[in-house]
Design a protein around this motif. Structure first.
Motif, PDB file in Angstrom:
ATOM      1  N   HIS A  13      36.960  35.224  40.118  1.00  0.00           N
ATOM      2  CA  HIS A  13      37.845  35.210  41.025  1.00  0.00           C
ATOM      3  C   HIS A  13      39.140  34.630  40.508  1.00  0.00           C
ATOM      4  CE1 HIS A  13      34.638  35.136  44.028  1.00  0.00           C
ATOM      5  NE2 HIS A  13      35.359  36.075  44.625  1.00  0.00           N
ATOM      6  N   CYS A  14      38.989  33.533  39.511  1.00  0.00           N
ATOM      7  CA  CYS A  14      40.161  32.789  38.847  1.00  0.00           C
ATOM      8  C   CYS A  14      40.389  33.877  37.713  1.00  0.00           C
ATOM      9  CB  CYS A  14      39.342  31.820  38.211  1.00  0.00           C
ATOM     10  SG  CYS A  14      38.918  30.352  39.098  1.00  0.00           S
ATOM     11  N   HIS A  15      39.430  34.582  37.187  1.00  0.00           N
ATOM     12  CA  HIS A  15      40.087  35.703  36.278  1.00  0.00           C
ATOM     13  C   HIS A  15      41.049  36.744  36.538  1.00  0.00           C
ATOM     14  CE1 HIS A  15      39.820  39.860  34.071  1.00  0.00           C
ATOM     15  NE2 HIS A  15      40.144  38.804  32.884  1.00  0.00           N
ATOM     16  N   ARG A  16      40.730  37.063  37.855  1.00  0.00           N
ATOM     17  CA  ARG A  16      41.882  38.317  38.427  1.00  0.00           C
ATOM     18  C   ARG A  16      43.046  37.627  38.680  1.00  0.00           C
ATOM     19  NH1 ARG A  16      38.993  38.963  44.431  1.00  0.00           N
ATOM     20  NH2 ARG A  16      37.270  39.216  42.863  1.00  0.00           N
ATOM     21  N   ALA A  17      43.381  36.424  38.853  1.00  0.00           N
ATOM     22  CA  ALA A  17      44.827  35.814  38.870  1.00  0.00           C
ATOM     23  C   ALA A  17      45.115  35.701  37.564  1.00  0.00           C
ATOM     24  CB  ALA A  17      44.682  34.408  39.661  1.00  0.00           C
ATOM     25  N   GLU A  18      44.506  35.328  36.609  1.00  0.00           N
ATOM     26  CA  GLU A  18      44.720  35.068  35.200  1.00  0.00           C
ATOM     27  C   GLU A  18      45.006  36.249  34.691  1.00  0.00           C
ATOM     28  OE1 GLU A  18      42.170  32.340  32.702  1.00  0.00           O
ATOM     29  OE2 GLU A  18      41.518  31.593  34.738  1.00  0.00           O
ATOM     30  N   LEU A  19      44.283  37.648  34.882  1.00  0.00           N
ATOM     31  CA  LEU A  19      44.803  38.664  34.317  1.00  0.00           C
ATOM     32  C   LEU A  19      46.099  39.119  34.799  1.00  0.00           C
ATOM     33  CD1 LEU A  19      43.971  41.236  32.859  1.00  0.00           C
ATOM     34  CD2 LEU A  19      42.598  41.956  34.838  1.00  0.00           C
ATOM     35  N   ASN A  47      42.679  36.737  46.061  1.00  0.00           N
ATOM     36  CA  ASN A  47      43.419  38.059  46.621  1.00  0.00           C
ATOM     37  C   ASN A  47      44.883  37.584  47.174  1.00  0.00           C
ATOM     38  OD1 ASN A  47      41.554  39.473  45.430  1.00  0.00           O
ATOM     39  ND2 ASN A  47      40.627  39.957  47.563  1.00  0.00           N
ATOM     40  N   ALA A  48      44.987  36.336  47.701  1.00  0.00           N
ATOM     41  CA  ALA A  48      46.107  35.954  48.067  1.00  0.00           C
ATOM     42  C   ALA A  48      47.149  35.487  47.168  1.00  0.00           C
ATOM     43  CB  ALA A  48      45.857  34.711  49.085  1.00  0.00           C
ATOM     44  N   LEU A  68      41.058  44.977  48.160  1.00  0.00           N
ATOM     45  CA  LEU A  68      40.992  43.890  48.092  1.00  0.00           C
ATOM     46  C   LEU A  68      39.986  43.378  48.890  1.00  0.00           C
ATOM     47  CD1 LEU A  68      44.769  42.590  47.777  1.00  0.00           C
ATOM     48  CD2 LEU A  68      43.202  42.963  45.892  1.00  0.00           C
ATOM     49  N   SER A  69      39.889  44.138  49.957  1.00  0.00           N
ATOM     50  CA  SER A  69      38.695  43.482  50.949  1.00  0.00           C
ATOM     51  C   SER A  69      37.341  44.097  50.439  1.00  0.00           C
ATOM     52  CB  SER A  69      38.840  44.599  52.190  1.00  0.00           C
ATOM     53  OG  SER A  69      40.116  44.047  52.964  1.00  0.00           O
ATOM     54  N   VAL A  70      37.142  45.010  49.654  1.00  0.00           N
ATOM     55  CA  VAL A  70      35.949  45.363  49.010  1.00  0.00           C
ATOM     56  C   VAL A  70      35.768  44.296  48.022  1.00  0.00           C
ATOM     57  CG1 VAL A  70      34.635  47.073  47.379  1.00  0.00           C
ATOM     58  CG2 VAL A  70      36.057  47.851  49.346  1.00  0.00           C
ATOM     59  N   ALA A  71      36.806  43.831  47.255  1.00  0.00           N
ATOM     60  CA  ALA A  71      36.687  42.601  46.158  1.00  0.00           C
ATOM     61  C   ALA A  71      35.979  41.691  46.996  1.00  0.00           C
ATOM     62  CB  ALA A  71      37.785  42.408  45.391  1.00  0.00           C
ATOM     63  N   ALA A  72      36.547  41.119  48.051  1.00  0.00           N
ATOM     64  CA  ALA A  72      36.118  39.866  48.990  1.00  0.00           C
ATOM     65  C   ALA A  72      34.797  40.109  49.614  1.00  0.00           C
ATOM     66  CB  ALA A  72      37.157  39.527  49.892  1.00  0.00           C
ATOM     67  N   GLY A  73      34.649  41.587  49.722  1.00  0.00           N
ATOM     68  CA  GLY A  73      33.219  41.844  50.574  1.00  0.00           C
ATOM     69  C   GLY A  73      32.042  42.093  49.648  1.00  0.00           C
ATOM     70  N   GLN A  74      31.922  43.554  49.334  1.00  0.00           N
ATOM     71  CA  GLN A  74      30.874  44.152  48.730  1.00  0.00           C
ATOM     72  C   GLN A  74      30.759  43.757  47.308  1.00  0.00           C
ATOM     73  OE1 GLN A  74      33.249  45.921  50.817  1.00  0.00           O
ATOM     74  NE2 GLN A  74      32.110  47.952  51.367  1.00  0.00           N
ATOM     75  N   LEU A  75      31.904  43.358  46.650  1.00  0.00           N
ATOM     76  CA  LEU A  75      31.811  43.036  45.143  1.00  0.00           C
ATOM     77  C   LEU A  75      31.241  41.628  45.192  1.00  0.00           C
ATOM     78  CD1 LEU A  75      32.902  44.011  42.357  1.00  0.00           C
ATOM     79  CD2 LEU A  75      34.716  42.413  42.714  1.00  0.00           C
ATOM     80  N   ASP A 102      47.507  56.742  40.010  1.00  0.00           N
ATOM     81  CA  ASP A 102      47.247  56.982  38.339  1.00  0.00           C
ATOM     82  C   ASP A 102      47.785  55.642  37.578  1.00  0.00           C
ATOM     83  OD1 ASP A 102      49.823  57.097  38.861  1.00  0.00           O
ATOM     84  OD2 ASP A 102      49.937  59.152  38.367  1.00  0.00           O
ATOM     85  N   ALA A 103      47.998  54.683  38.111  1.00  0.00           N
ATOM     86  CA  ALA A 103      48.441  53.343  37.430  1.00  0.00           C
ATOM     87  C   ALA A 103      47.650  51.965  37.791  1.00  0.00           C
ATOM     88  CB  ALA A 103      50.187  53.129  37.287  1.00  0.00           C
ATOM     89  N   PRO A 104      47.451  51.235  37.272  1.00  0.00           N
ATOM     90  CA  PRO A 104      46.668  49.987  37.643  1.00  0.00           C
ATOM     91  C   PRO A 104      47.403  49.217  38.651  1.00  0.00           C
ATOM     92  CG  PRO A 104      47.448  49.562  35.313  1.00  0.00           C
ATOM     93  CD  PRO A 104      47.761  51.103  35.802  1.00  0.00           C
ATOM     94  N   THR A 105      46.829  48.958  39.666  1.00  0.00           N
ATOM     95  CA  THR A 105      47.180  47.973  40.914  1.00  0.00           C
ATOM     96  C   THR A 105      46.420  46.637  40.915  1.00  0.00           C
ATOM     97  OG1 THR A 105      45.796  48.782  42.551  1.00  0.00           O
ATOM     98  CG2 THR A 105      47.898  49.917  42.062  1.00  0.00           C
ATOM     99  N   LEU A 106      46.907  45.780  41.825  1.00  0.00           N
ATOM    100  CA  LEU A 106      46.285  44.376  42.133  1.00  0.00           C
ATOM    101  C   LEU A 106      44.585  45.148  42.690  1.00  0.00           C
ATOM    102  CD1 LEU A 106      48.396  42.827  44.549  1.00  0.00           C
ATOM    103  CD2 LEU A 106      48.321  42.487  42.061  1.00  0.00           C
ATOM    104  N   ALA A 107      44.473  46.172  43.107  1.00  0.00           N
ATOM    105  CA  ALA A 107      43.175  46.494  43.453  1.00  0.00           C
ATOM    106  C   ALA A 107      42.065  46.568  42.104  1.00  0.00           C
ATOM    107  CB  ALA A 107      43.240  47.841  43.993  1.00  0.00           C
TER     108      ALA A 107
END
Ligand code: GSH
Length: 207
Positions: free
Chosen positions: A17-23, A72-73, A103-110, A156-161
């Motif tokens: 969870h921290c890594h995604r913000a640091e990334l 995610n926020a 982002l919902s999948v990241a907070a849920g199924q992931l 075709d480009a990276p996003t927050l997702a």
């Protein structure tokens, strides 16, 4: 207000969870002071930390007098506030909504699948490992189909997702979830890792 000079992130190096913000901070080259929170010692349940996040969890972002918990926020705040991070949040309502879907999948199924399996194996949490592994494989089967259609989760480009889904997918083997059956997922991970300024998450030591 959109001066990044005073950014601080309360974090732990093994937290996806921290890594995604640091990334996002790294990709957007936003300067940020990283503040280590000693989770094993329970620092996140002490009053001083609970004032920042009453759930007692990392990450927490501080920007001047503003404190924001939830990874995610934090991603959304950074992308909305700093022009250097804006490219990771598309402008059109459809694409923004598609990002929110993942982002919902990241907070849920992931979180319930690969992240939970890793919690058991790396941190000794008493969760049902077999159930978490089954959820992880169900999720990665969906990822495999989605990533056969496009290079990134939204367009075709990276996003927050992509940033939110990266760490717990890449580190799934630490939870005894193999990525071998998922070539599209592995190719997507490699594409992200090849981005300039990409930041890896620290590997967890085997228990
Ligand atoms: N929804 C939160 C979840 C954060 C979370 O689960 N953080 C973990 C570390 S990866 C934590 O602080 N765990 C300690 C606890 O829950 O007591 C987010 O996305 O930031």
């Amino acid at each position: 207000m959109n001066d990044p000079a005073s950014l601080q992130l309360y974090r732990h190096p093994l937290s996806g969870h921290c890594h995604r913000a640091e990334l996002l901070l790294a990709l957007a080259q936003l300067p940020c002071e990283l503040i280590h929170v000693d989770l094993p010692a329970g620092a996140h349940k002490q009053p001083a930390f609970l004032e920042k996040n009453s759930f007692g969890q990392v990450p927490v972002l501080i920007h001047g007098d503003f404190a924001l918990a939830d990874s995610n926020a934090i991603l959304l705040y950074l992308a909305e506030t700093f022009p250097a991070a804006a490219e990771y949040l598309p402008k059109s309502p459809r694409l923004r909504a598609a990002v929110q879907r993942w982002l919902s999948v990241a907070a849920g199924q992931l979180a319930q699948g690969p992240a939970a399996a890793r919690l058991v194996r790396v941190f000794g949490r008493k969760l049902d490992h077999a159930e978490a592994v089954a959820k992880a494989n169900a999720l990665f089967s969906v990822f495999e189909r989605e990533l056969a259609e496009r290079e990134y989760f939204v367009g075709d480009a990276p996003t927050l997702a992509d940033l939110a889904l990266y760490a717990y997918t890449a580190h799934a083997p630490e939870g005894d979830v193999s990525l071998e059956p998922y070539p599209q997922v592995r190719a997507w991970l490699a594409r992200l890792e090849a981005l300039p300024r990409f930041l890896r998450m620290q590997r967890a030591a085997a228990r």
